[in-house]
Design a protein around this motif. Structure first.
Motif: not given
Length: 232
Positions: A1-10, A106-109
């Motif tokens: 799980m990537s916190a960076d990826a979640l943050r980037n999408t948001v 979250a769904i995308i991740e």
């Protein structure tokens, strides 16, 4: 799980001036979600247009086929539209980071993590528009499933998951008597499984609550699905 990826999408979704269903920006927001799911490795990502009260927008539907023939379908869904206090104000700045870019992120991740994982069940990752106007996108999707004689075995709806309360708890909501009471027992059993999983695999305190006022409601009433949700 990537916190960076979640943050980037948001951050990318919140960078739209608004994602209000009546705004011309709702289409580019849908395309942003399409592009991210495609980049995660999914060839089957489509936009499906619905119309309600003279307004149109798209749901984004990404399908991960199951490995087992005739396997049940699981829906993982969230809404990507947002609003300010006035639900009809399509021009005000409305970043919608918590409600509900976080659920979409979250769904995308999750989709990215599962892209190369063989699963027996078919998974559909669905991003709805029109939630803030009265579940318009999910109602159109549910009615289309019903008309086609299609359905789903499980629904997990993610709404406002990015800003937990002070104790850091996660609430698992389940059906407690909507217009299709036949869902209740299975929904409550599924919610217990999800609550147990959260307790086993995270340090988050877990609460149980009733489902209300989000996209799972119409999906339950029209398609007789087994429901649970994970709001913050």
């Amino acid at each position: 799980m990537s916190a960076d990826a979640l943050r980037n999408t948001v951050e990318e979704l919140a960078a739209f001036h608004t994602r209000h269903t009546f705004s011309p920006l709702v289409g580019p927001a849908a395309e942003e979600i399409v592009n991210r799911l495609t980049a995660a490795g999914y060839p089957d990502v489509v936009r499906r247009t619905w119309t309600n009260a003279g307004h149109s927008a798209d749901n984004v539907i990404c399908t991960k086929p199951g490995t087992a023939s005739g396997s049940p379908v699981v829906l993982l869904c969230a809404h990507y539209d947002c609003r300010m206090e006035d639900p009809d104000d399509a021009t005000a700045r409305a970043p919608g980071a918590d409600d509900n870019a976080g659920g979409v992120a979250a769904i995308i991740e999750i989709a990215r993590l599962l892209a190369t994982v063989p699963l027996p069940s078919t998974i559909r990752f669905v991003a709805f528009s029109g939630e803030e106007q009265g579940l318009w996108g999910s109602s159109a999707y549910a009615e289309a499933l019903h008309a086609a004689g299609d359905g789903a075995h499980r629904v997990v709806n993610l709404d406002m998951v990015g800003r937990p309360p002070a104790d850091g708890s996660v609430t698992v909501e389940r059906d407690l008597g909507n217009s299709v009471p036949g869902n209740d027992a299975a929904s409550q059993a599924f919610a217990a499984v999800m609550a147990r999983a959260a307790a086993d695999h995270t340090a988050l305190p877990v609460r149980l609550g009733p489902i209300y006022s989000s996209d799972y409601g119409y999906l339950a009433d029209v398609t007789r699905l087994t429901l649970a949700t994970l709001p913050a």
